[in-house]
Enzyme design. Sequence first.
Site, PDB file in Angstrom:
ATOM      1  CD  GLN A   1       0.739  -8.953  -2.457  1.00 15.12           C
ATOM      2  OE1 GLN A   1       1.400  -9.652  -3.191  1.00 15.12           O
ATOM      3  NE2 GLN A   1      -0.495  -8.610  -2.763  1.00 15.12           N
TER       4      GLN A   1
ATOM      5  CG  ASP B   1      -1.897  -1.183   1.194  1.00 15.75           C
ATOM      6  OD1 ASP B   1      -2.257  -1.635   0.097  1.00 15.75           O
ATOM      7  OD2 ASP B   1      -2.250  -1.652   2.292  1.00 15.75           O
TER       8      ASP B   1
ATOM      9  CE  LYS C   1       2.484  -2.458  -4.266  1.00 16.32           C
ATOM     10  NZ  LYS C   1       2.068  -2.069  -2.902  1.00 16.32           N
TER      11      LYS C   1
ATOM     12  N   GLY D   1      -4.524  -4.319  -3.755  1.00 18.92           N
ATOM     13  CA  GLY D   1      -5.502  -3.279  -4.068  1.00 18.92           C
ATOM     14  C   GLY D   1      -4.716  -2.049  -4.471  1.00 18.92           C
ATOM     15  CG  HIS D   2      -2.003  -2.092  -6.954  1.00 19.75           C
ATOM     16  ND1 HIS D   2      -1.096  -2.668  -7.804  1.00 19.75           N
ATOM     17  CD2 HIS D   2      -1.732  -2.605  -5.735  1.00 19.75           C
ATOM     18  CE1 HIS D   2      -0.325  -3.495  -7.127  1.00 19.75           C
ATOM     19  NE2 HIS D   2      -0.694  -3.489  -5.859  1.00 19.75           N
TER      20      HIS D   2
HETATM   21  P1  GDP Z   1      -0.697   0.328  -3.538  1.00 16.06           P
HETATM   22  O1  GDP Z   1      -1.298  -0.949  -3.050  1.00 16.06           O
HETATM   23  O2  GDP Z   1       0.769   0.400  -3.275  1.00 16.06           O
HETATM   24  O3  GDP Z   1      -1.013   0.624  -4.979  1.00 16.06           O
HETATM   25  O4  GDP Z   1      -1.364   1.490  -2.675  1.00 16.06           O
HETATM   26  P2  GDP Z   1      -2.951   1.640  -2.321  1.00 16.06           P
HETATM   27  O5  GDP Z   1      -3.645   2.136  -3.517  1.00 16.06           O
HETATM   28  O6  GDP Z   1      -3.463   0.407  -1.668  1.00 16.06           O
HETATM   29  O7  GDP Z   1      -2.884   2.714  -1.167  1.00 16.06           O
HETATM   30  C1  GDP Z   1      -2.383   3.985  -1.377  1.00 16.06           C
HETATM   31  C2  GDP Z   1      -3.481   5.000  -1.054  1.00 16.06           C
HETATM   32  O8  GDP Z   1      -2.910   6.277  -0.966  1.00 16.06           O
HETATM   33  C3  GDP Z   1      -4.531   5.103  -2.143  1.00 16.06           C
HETATM   34  O9  GDP Z   1      -5.768   5.491  -1.562  1.00 16.06           O
HETATM   35  C4  GDP Z   1      -3.984   6.219  -3.035  1.00 16.06           C
HETATM   36  O10 GDP Z   1      -4.998   6.885  -3.758  1.00 16.06           O
HETATM   37  C5  GDP Z   1      -3.394   7.133  -2.000  1.00 16.06           C
HETATM   38  N1  GDP Z   1      -2.233   7.919  -2.423  1.00 16.06           N
HETATM   39  C6  GDP Z   1      -1.192   7.573  -3.213  1.00 16.06           C
HETATM   40  N2  GDP Z   1      -0.263   8.550  -3.253  1.00 16.06           N
HETATM   41  C7  GDP Z   1      -0.743   9.542  -2.453  1.00 16.06           C
HETATM   42  C8  GDP Z   1      -0.253  10.824  -2.061  1.00 16.06           C
HETATM   43  O11 GDP Z   1       0.843  11.251  -2.431  1.00 16.06           O
HETATM   44  N3  GDP Z   1      -1.030  11.557  -1.202  1.00 16.06           N
HETATM   45  C9  GDP Z   1      -2.236  11.103  -0.739  1.00 16.06           C
HETATM   46  N4  GDP Z   1      -2.909  11.881   0.103  1.00 16.06           N
HETATM   47  N5  GDP Z   1      -2.728   9.918  -1.098  1.00 16.06           N
HETATM   48  C10 GDP Z   1      -1.993   9.143  -1.930  1.00 16.06           C
HETATM   49  P1  IMO Z   2      -0.880  -4.203  -2.201  1.00 14.82           P
HETATM   50  O1  IMO Z   2      -0.428  -4.767  -3.524  1.00 14.82           O
HETATM   51  C1  IMO Z   2      -0.898  -4.562   2.141  1.00 14.82           C
HETATM   52  C2  IMO Z   2      -0.966  -8.633   3.792  1.00 14.82           C
HETATM   53  C3  IMO Z   2      -2.194  -9.083   4.530  1.00 14.82           C
HETATM   54  C4  IMO Z   2      -1.574 -10.039   5.529  1.00 14.82           C
HETATM   55  C5  IMO Z   2      -0.474 -10.710   4.703  1.00 14.82           C
HETATM   56  C6  IMO Z   2      -0.875 -12.040   4.096  1.00 14.82           C
HETATM   57  O2  IMO Z   2      -2.177  -3.469  -2.279  1.00 14.82           O
HETATM   58  O3  IMO Z   2       0.213  -3.409  -1.572  1.00 14.82           O
HETATM   59  P2  IMO Z   2      -2.447 -12.734   2.065  1.00 14.82           P
HETATM   60  O4  IMO Z   2      -3.905 -12.470   1.820  1.00 14.82           O
HETATM   61  O5  IMO Z   2      -1.551 -12.210   0.995  1.00 14.82           O
HETATM   62  O6  IMO Z   2      -2.157 -14.167   2.380  1.00 14.82           O
HETATM   63  O7  IMO Z   2      -2.119 -11.911   3.421  1.00 14.82           O
HETATM   64  O8  IMO Z   2      -0.159  -9.800   3.661  1.00 14.82           O
HETATM   65  N1  IMO Z   2      -1.214  -8.128   2.411  1.00 14.82           N
HETATM   66  C7  IMO Z   2      -1.140  -6.843   2.064  1.00 14.82           C
HETATM   67  N2  IMO Z   2      -0.939  -5.739   2.801  1.00 14.82           N
HETATM   68  N3  IMO Z   2      -1.014  -4.461   0.794  1.00 14.82           N
HETATM   69  C8  IMO Z   2      -1.208  -5.561   0.030  1.00 14.82           C
HETATM   70  O9  IMO Z   2      -1.199  -5.508  -1.316  1.00 14.82           O
HETATM   71  C9  IMO Z   2      -1.317  -6.820   0.659  1.00 14.82           C
HETATM   72  N4  IMO Z   2      -1.503  -8.076   0.225  1.00 14.82           N
HETATM   73  C10 IMO Z   2      -1.431  -8.865   1.298  1.00 14.82           C
HETATM   74  O10 IMO Z   2      -2.822  -7.997   5.166  1.00 14.82           O
HETATM   75  O11 IMO Z   2      -0.940  -9.322   6.560  1.00 14.82           O
HETATM   76 MG    MG Z   3      -2.867  -1.592  -1.823  1.00 14.01          MG
END
Ligand code: GDP
Ligand code: IMO
Ligand code: MG
Length: 429
Positions: free
Chosen positions: A223, A13, A16, A40-41
Amino acid sequence: MPLQIIVGAQWGDEGKGRIVDWFAAQADVVARYNGGDNAGHSVTVGTQLFKLHLVPSGIIHSRPVAVLGNGMVINPESLLKEMDMLQALGVEISPRRIRLSHAAHLITPAHRALDAALEARRGKGNIGTTGRGIGPAYTDKAARTNLRIADLLAPDFAGRLASHIAAANNTLQSLDAPALEIQPVLDQFAEYVRRLTPFIADTSAETCEVLARGGYVLAEGAQGTLLDLDHGTYPFVTSSATIAAGVFSGLGIGITAARDAVVTGVCKSFQTRVGSGPFPTEVFDDLALRLRGTGANPWDEYGTTTGRARRVGWLDGVLLRYATRINGFTELVITKMDILSGFETLKLCVAYTKDGQTTPDLPFGPTELEGYEPVYETFPGWSEDVSNLRNWDDLPLAARDYLAAISRLAGVPVRLVSVGPEREQIVPR
Ligand code: GDP
Ligand code: IMO
Ligand code: MG
């Protein structure tokens, strides 16, 4: 730039998806190499929020081909839902745009049921998985019993799926979990076969061909480094190779492509984690609420996949340096700099202490974090709102000092910072 690998430097999270989206405008291929719909991206374009779980984040641009690589585990139901969602938002979904590796593994309803039953049995010691069946699917892959995407095309697929569910039912019953009815699963999969067949391809051959002609391949990690099966905080990890090295086996490309690869580590300006496991710089109470947000904004720290509140803390520079070493980062991207506006002071973990001894690095990697206390360096914060800035030199001096300290700790330059979730909220170096 032939190969660029985007990897999470922390526990996932990091942002990416939105960083992949930033680079993807120029890419020929954007490819996921690990994980499944545990990811979840989020990508925000204008006011439109895209939440991607399986389809690479590059799909939102019209140019790149989106590859789901052999290293992934794919739940066909989730994939089709996501394709429908994207199509409804005006994204072209066709075999021209999306290529599904024949060697990727399937996630079935049995894997999801097993994930839940295994977590229930772990009780208090649970991993806090996303419940998407990831661990059980990779377990079957390693046991050499799993079904793959190519099997969808086999004439005896229904029989093999029925045997797979029957075998899982035995395990489910031994875990006191209800067995699955087989026929409804067979009926669902008949539909998945029909819809997914046109997308199945030899993505290894296709990606190698793009690299051979000098094309730009962007590999999208899911991840993060600290969730890697081998190099993360085991056993509180996911079941795949999340790190940069996972790209080569997870996409089926030769390691010679690494020679001039750019390896981009995406790192939040603070630290988050969802699920169980060690977290030395974790903070609680009011401070945690400031970093996490209340959930009122879509970017607040609540999981994109599960909606769970993320644990939050100060940026851990020891773990970032570790991630830089394990992945061979050539550059960093720091996200969510806007969230740090308004803090009087910021803390950055620069070493650990245990039993009166200070160490700048971990003796045994992140599995042995027990008992280590972070050593912090304190930095002055900044009060300015940075979310509308686009030039490096306009960033507050305190923000640039903080970024310089991160870069020094990791030993690699910061190439971009993001100052908001929207596509254009990027400050390049
Ligand atoms: P990922 O799994 O690495 O793709 O990240 P996620 O999408 O799960 O979580 C990142 C969250 O932060 C999402 O809600 C993005 O929209 C948000 N986000 C990403 N970059 C920024 C930033 O620079 N500022 C803020 N406020 N939100 C951001
Ligand atoms: P993105 O790509 C954050 C965590 C779960 C748990 C562990 C194992 O959005 O960054 P799993 O379901 O993979 O067997 O869970 O890994 N986890 C993540 N945490 N971002 C993710 O993906 C994750 N995918 C799995 O919360 O701790
Ligand atoms: Mg994510």
